[in-house]
Design an enzyme around this catalytic site. Structure first.
Site, PDB file in Angstrom:
ATOM      1  N   LEU A 114       0.888  -1.162   0.000  1.00 50.68           N
ATOM      2  CA  LEU A 114       0.000   0.000   0.000  1.00 50.68           C
ATOM      3  C   LEU A 114       0.924   1.210   0.000  1.00 50.68           C
ATOM      4  O   LEU A 114       1.897   1.248   0.759  1.00 50.68           O
ATOM      5  CB  LEU A 114      -0.900   0.018   1.238  1.00 50.68           C
ATOM      6  CG  LEU A 114      -2.061  -0.987   1.267  1.00 50.68           C
ATOM      7  CD1 LEU A 114      -2.755  -0.949   2.621  1.00 50.68           C
ATOM      8  CD2 LEU A 114      -3.059  -0.719   0.148  1.00 50.68           C
ATOM      9  N   ASP A 115       0.642   2.207  -0.851  1.00 48.74           N
ATOM     10  CA  ASP A 115       1.553   3.333  -0.932  1.00 48.74           C
ATOM     11  C   ASP A 115       1.473   4.210   0.317  1.00 48.74           C
ATOM     12  O   ASP A 115       0.641   3.993   1.204  1.00 48.74           O
ATOM     13  CB  ASP A 115       1.344   4.131  -2.224  1.00 48.74           C
ATOM     14  CG  ASP A 115      -0.033   4.780  -2.314  1.00 48.74           C
ATOM     15  OD1 ASP A 115      -0.550   5.244  -1.288  1.00 48.74           O
ATOM     16  OD2 ASP A 115      -0.596   4.834  -3.416  1.00 48.74           O
ATOM     17  N   LEU A 116       2.340   5.202   0.373  1.00 50.14           N
ATOM     18  CA  LEU A 116       2.505   6.039   1.559  1.00 50.14           C
ATOM     19  C   LEU A 116       1.191   6.592   2.088  1.00 50.14           C
ATOM     20  O   LEU A 116       0.912   6.527   3.293  1.00 50.14           O
ATOM     21  CB  LEU A 116       3.458   7.196   1.230  1.00 50.14           C
ATOM     22  CG  LEU A 116       3.682   8.240   2.329  1.00 50.14           C
ATOM     23  CD1 LEU A 116       4.483   7.644   3.486  1.00 50.14           C
ATOM     24  CD2 LEU A 116       4.397   9.466   1.756  1.00 50.14           C
TER      25      LEU A 116
END
Length: 268
Positions: free
Chosen positions: A110-112
């Site tokens: 999951l991105d930032l």
């Protein structure tokens, strides 16, 4: 016709992956970087088969026999990167986990700025299996966008869309409700390419300002609080992944993390 007998054992990258050290690709990179030795000799090629009698050392630490396969559900908060080490010294998912957990790998990322369900495992083969497109498990997200969007625009996503030369498969998209200046959607997909939802939404003219993954295949975020981690029961793991019965696992570990400390390192 060749009668050569293949060498006994398994390729070292597979052994390291199964032992929870790293994914196969990551293990191959570690080998190429000279971080792995076998029976006292540093190796630089993954073209080596390993048996139970071989002694493997990674970064100065001996690799033990593989532990029983385990899987955890983790509610990732926004603001964490899904990586073991970050070149910008940003807080990481792995630094936020309880010290009592074994070394784990994430199933996908999951991105930032994304949050929600992230699967963690100590077994590289499980990681590989769950990430394979052939597995085809549906990933469901709650998506908040700025403004609103017409059904005609959503139909573009439902038909499949191309962004900057990248083809995205059809998504299942439902308009849930308008909430002031924002709107909430439910989006389901099977591919999960890098920043897929954000890029696809941008292509139809809207901006995602919150993205929460609520399920990955049969595994649900449910009422798990941000920063909490919960182990999947072995019975459920066997039923969903077709694994052989294994020894009873330890009691699931749970802990809420308010704000990870920058640069904190988790003990291995």
């Amino acid at each position: 016709m060749s009668t050569d007998t293949p060498p006994p054992g398994d390729r070292i990258a597979k052994v390291l992956s199964r032992a929870g050290v790293a994914s196969r690709r990551e293990a191959e990179r570690m080998i190429e970087d000279g971080r792995v030795s076998v029976n006292g000799k540093t190796i630089t090629s993954p073209a080596l088969n390993i048996t139970a009698s071989d002694r493997i050392v990674v970064d100065g630490k001996q690799v033990g026999a593989p532990e029983p396969a385990r899987l955890w559900l983790y509610h990732k908060p926004a603001g964490l990167v899904t990586t073991e080490r970050d070149e910008k010294d940003r807080p990481t998912v792995f630094a936020s986990l309880p010290d009592t957990m074994p070394r784990v790998m994430s199933v996908g990322r999951l991105d930032l700025n994304s949050e929600g369900l992230l699967l963690l495992t100590n077994d590289g083969e499980i990681k590989r299996k769950l990430e394979l497109p052939a597995t085809g498990w549906l990933r469901r997200y709650r998506v908040r966008i700025n403004g609103s969007v017409s059904e005609a625009k959503l139909d573009e996503l439902r038909a499949g869309i191309t962004v900057d030369g990248v083809n995205y498969q059809p998504m299942v998209v439902t308009f849930d409700r308008q909430q002031g200046a924002n709107a909430w959607l439910t989006v389901s997909l099977r591919e999960g390419k890098n920043r897929e939802i954000r890029r696809a939404m941008g292509e139809i003219g809207v901006t995602v300002n919150r993205l929460i993954r609520v399920s990955y295949g049969p595994f649900q975020l449910g009422a798990l609080k941000q920063g909490d981690v919960e182990e999947v029961k072995q019975r459920v793991l066997r039923d969903q992944l077709g694994l052989a019965e294994q020894p009873t696992q330890k009691k699931p570990v749970r802990r809420t993390v308010n704000r990870p400390t920058r640069g904190k390192k988790r003990s291995s």
